[in-house]
Design a protein around this motif. Sequence first.
Motif, PDB file in Angstrom:
ATOM      1  N   GLU A  20       0.831  -1.066  -0.035  1.00 59.04           N
ATOM      2  CA  GLU A  20      -0.187   0.150  -0.182  1.00 59.04           C
ATOM      3  C   GLU A  20       0.977   1.798  -0.314  1.00 59.04           C
ATOM      4  O   GLU A  20       1.920   1.261   0.792  1.00 59.04           O
ATOM      5  CB  GLU A  20      -0.816   0.020   1.170  1.00 59.04           C
ATOM      6  CG  GLU A  20      -2.276  -0.678   1.056  1.00 59.04           C
ATOM      7  CD  GLU A  20      -3.238  -0.705   0.121  1.00 59.04           C
ATOM      8  OE1 GLU A  20      -2.845   1.346  -0.247  1.00 59.04           O
ATOM      9  OE2 GLU A  20      -4.319  -1.188  -0.471  1.00 59.04           O
ATOM     10  N   THR A  21       0.116   2.378  -0.719  1.00 62.79           N
ATOM     11  CA  THR A  21       1.411   3.788  -1.019  1.00 62.79           C
ATOM     12  C   THR A  21       0.479   4.768   0.249  1.00 62.79           C
ATOM     13  O   THR A  21       0.814   6.020  -0.173  1.00 62.79           O
ATOM     14  CB  THR A  21       1.200   3.889  -2.610  1.00 62.79           C
ATOM     15  OG1 THR A  21       0.176   3.742  -2.923  1.00 62.79           O
ATOM     16  CG2 THR A  21       2.412   2.658  -3.304  1.00 62.79           C
ATOM     17  N   GLU A  22      -0.771   4.482   0.104  1.00 68.85           N
ATOM     18  CA  GLU A  22      -1.560   5.640   0.342  1.00 68.85           C
ATOM     19  C   GLU A  22      -2.479   5.501   2.481  1.00 68.85           C
ATOM     20  O   GLU A  22      -2.497   3.647   2.316  1.00 68.85           O
ATOM     21  CB  GLU A  22      -3.436   5.504  -0.398  1.00 68.85           C
ATOM     22  CG  GLU A  22      -2.673   6.245  -1.437  1.00 68.85           C
ATOM     23  CD  GLU A  22      -1.880   7.321  -1.658  1.00 68.85           C
ATOM     24  OE1 GLU A  22      -3.067   8.529  -0.709  1.00 68.85           O
ATOM     25  OE2 GLU A  22      -1.703   7.582  -2.617  1.00 68.85           O
ATOM     26  N   ILE A 166       5.164   6.300   4.844  1.00 71.55           N
ATOM     27  CA  ILE A 166       4.175   7.114   3.515  1.00 71.55           C
ATOM     28  C   ILE A 166       4.734   8.589   4.069  1.00 71.55           C
ATOM     29  O   ILE A 166       4.185   8.810   3.087  1.00 71.55           O
ATOM     30  CB  ILE A 166       3.354   5.944   4.263  1.00 71.55           C
ATOM     31  CG1 ILE A 166       2.711   5.153   3.432  1.00 71.55           C
ATOM     32  CG2 ILE A 166       1.822   7.290   3.689  1.00 71.55           C
ATOM     33  CD1 ILE A 166       0.944   4.674   3.999  1.00 71.55           C
ATOM     34  N   THR A 169       7.369   9.102   2.227  1.00 74.81           N
ATOM     35  CA  THR A 169       7.344   8.715   0.700  1.00 74.81           C
ATOM     36  C   THR A 169       6.589  10.148  -0.111  1.00 74.81           C
ATOM     37  O   THR A 169       7.184  10.979  -0.852  1.00 74.81           O
ATOM     38  CB  THR A 169       6.247   7.808   0.396  1.00 74.81           C
ATOM     39  OG1 THR A 169       7.044   6.698   1.495  1.00 74.81           O
ATOM     40  CG2 THR A 169       6.236   7.729  -1.143  1.00 74.81           C
TER      41      THR A 169
END
Length: 369
Positions: A20-22, A166, A169
Amino acid sequence: MNEQKNITLLKEIAELLNEETEMIPMLNGALNKLLRGTNFKAGWIFFINDKGKSQLVAHEQLPEALQYNDCQHLNKGGCWCVSKFRNKQLKKASNIIECQRIESAIENQVGDHGGITHHATVPLQSGGERFGILNVAKPNTVSYTEEELELLESVAFQLGSAIKRIYLTKQEQQMALVEERNRLARDLHDSVNQLLFSVTLTSRAGIEMTEQQDLKDTFRDIQQLSQAALSEMRALIWQLRPKGLESGLIEAIKSYAEMLSLNLVVNVTGVLQLPTRVEETLFRVAQEALNNVRKHAGVNKVEMYITVTATDILFVVKDEGSGFVNDPDMKLPSIGMQSIKDRVHTLGGTADWVSEISKGTELLIRIPY
């Protein structure tokens, strides 16, 4: 058997966190896997900022009473877990003796509480950074076992590391965006901006070189158009690259107003120590508001008020220009105004206009802080 089951669960959660990136989908996905792989029946996560303000950011399988009115009772009131986190006394997974939020939901009889009266809690952190807390519960349970609390700590460790990843990022993406804006601003300045300046000088020379009135008028029109285009280009470069923001928000806004030949009066109440994202949003809003004054108001004097309270930032831009018919039920009259509204809504704030023909316009921004 339970140990092997827990290892498998932690592996599944780790795989999800890595993919997951969100933020919000990641938190809800991890909660969902935790509940499906254990005897826990409900879970929710609070983020808690440096000022101790808590925000419910994720939840899964809450009973009716806790879901009532968009999780009203979880969003309001006090709680031992949040209090201990604020005071830096919550160090590990713990049993909660009482939860005022759950008790309030039960007392108000807003729905079935599913037998949930108590919960376990664990801080979410990575190294020295603290993000919030993870709470889980199951029906008719007052105290959770050491094995359950140990599993919670393992999950919290994974979540804390993923949250930090995250955040980092997002910061890198923001830096890349700023660098790209700066590059584009430099390119516009070095190419298009210089060409427009050359056209302005050439048309001025043309006016002086010819005796024919028609040609003089043509060159004068070209000069005026190129000067207007040059002014628009400079404003665009400013919007891409907020030059001067490093010297502070107020100085940056004043410099931008000066570039637009506007007489800006700024009044500040409170201490301006704003997060970078809020500061940049206010700068962008100010740019758009000042552009609107220059283009549409027909005046060159603008007043700006910035008030910082313990909970909100109030940002007001006021002019006594031509004004417009402000119908709240109609679509906003300009893309710029819609842009202001969108930027402010992204931070959870509100944007409103008060305007009347020939009596000026007032933009009111409120952003939670």
